[in-house]
Design an enzyme around this catalytic site. Structure first.
Site, PDB file in Angstrom:
ATOM      1  CB  ALA A   5       8.337  -0.939  -4.837  1.00  0.00           C
ATOM      2  CB  ILE A  24      10.752  -0.295  -9.482  1.00  0.00           C
ATOM      3  CG1 ILE A  24       9.514  -1.212  -9.508  1.00  0.00           C
ATOM      4  CG2 ILE A  24      11.928  -1.003  -8.798  1.00  0.00           C
ATOM      5  CD1 ILE A  24       9.632  -2.386 -10.443  1.00  0.00           C
ATOM      6  CE  LYS A  25      14.131   5.210  -3.320  1.00  0.00           C
ATOM      7  NZ  LYS A  25      14.373   6.402  -2.470  1.00  0.00           N
ATOM      8  CB  THR A  26      16.378  -0.718  -7.819  1.00  0.00           C
ATOM      9  OG1 THR A  26      17.257  -1.739  -7.341  1.00  0.00           O
ATOM     10  CG2 THR A  26      16.695  -0.396  -9.281  1.00  0.00           C
ATOM     11  CG  ASP A  34      14.335   9.201  -4.823  1.00  0.00           C
ATOM     12  OD1 ASP A  34      13.974   8.357  -3.953  1.00  0.00           O
ATOM     13  OD2 ASP A  34      14.337  10.433  -4.607  1.00  0.00           O
TER      14      ASP A  34
END
Ligand code: 5RP
Length: 274
Positions: free
Chosen positions: A149, A179-181, A228
């Protein structure tokens, strides 16, 4: 035991994305053209990917980029994190109106190790994008494919702990496996809020190598599984040095100074990618 097969499938693909030895990952993001078209550093995407691919663990990319710019011999066994949402462009102010754009069958056909869905919490399209995430999780879970996400920032949302932790927790609750934030102050509290779901940080707009390397260091020290990064790597004058430096931080547990030395050591042979 009924779900053993699914567990093995998910775990096997997660291990392709996140190294099970150190539970860390350097993901190279080259999916930017899906909404912003020709992107500095990605105009000759084939060359960029061929140059940088050996130094990342996983490539976050798009269907079109794979078709047009990645030779299967260059990709080898490098896992793909396939972006499966889109439908907008920088030519329109509201970026959140995204839909699912790639089917799970296409992801399987491309041997994607995982699929990525952007979620715009707090935006005019939050409902739609959260359902994009759950729809894709429902499909991907059937085939043992993890969903990452991407907590893209809603238009007027501050990239602070309160917002990013809220967005990340909603994604975890939807069933996202990664999770990417964005990095923020007190980042360890965001990591704790979604534990044990692994978190990777996006780099955001290009920033000076010392600042980008420091961000990666702070993030992994705070418990992130890794990064990322895209622009901080492929828009730098010394992209190989940059991705090597990030790798030293993420996998080598080096200090920022040591990572900067690695960056600098690559400078003589450095060349801009385009
Ligand atoms: C762009 C993306 C990118 O994958 C993400 O933002 C990471 O790239 P960068 O480090 O350049 O921010 O989702 O839409």
């Amino acid at each position: 035991m009924a779900n053993a097969y699914l567990d093995i499938g998910i775990q096997s693909r997660m291990n392709r994305i996140i190294n099970p030895i150190d539970n860390r990952v350097v993901m190279l993001a080259v999916d930017h053209p899906y909404f912003q078209g020709p992107t500095t550093g990605l105009r000759n995407m084939s060359a960029t990917i061929k140059t940088l691919l050996p130094y990342c663990d996983c490539l976050m990319t798009t269907r079109g980029a794979v078709r047009a710019n990645i030779a299967v011999e260059d990709l080898g066994s490098k896992p793909i994190m396939l972006r499966v949402t889109g439908g907008n462009s920088v030519l329109f102010e509201e970026l959140s109106d995204e839909k699912l754009t790639v089917t799970i069958k296409e992801a399987i056909r491309m041997d994607a190790a995982g699929v990525a869905v952007s979620v715009y919490i707090g935006s005019a399209n939050q409902h739609q994008t959260i359902l994009n995430l759950t729809d894709m999780i429902n499909q991907a879970d059937e085939y043992g494919i993890p969903v990452l996400a991407v907590t893209a920032v809603g238009k007027n949302m501050a990239r602070d702990l309160r917002y990013l932790a809220l967005a990340s927790r909603i994604c975890q609750d939807a069933g996202a496996r990664i999770i990417k934030t964005y990095y923020c102050d007190e980042f360890s509290r965001l990591v704790d809020a979604v534990a044990p779901t692994p978190v990777v940080v996006a780099g955001g707009k290009y920033s000076r190598p010392p600042d980008a390397i420091q961000m990666a260091y702070n993030a992994v020290q705070a418990g992130a599984a890794g990064v990322d990064f895209g622009r901080n790597i492929f828009q730098d004058d010394n992209p190989v040095g940059m991705i090597k430096a990030i790798g030293a931080i993420v996998h080598g547990n080096h200090e920022v100074k040591e990572a900067l030395d690695i960056y600098t050591a690559c400078l003589p042979g450095a060349r801009k990618l385009d």
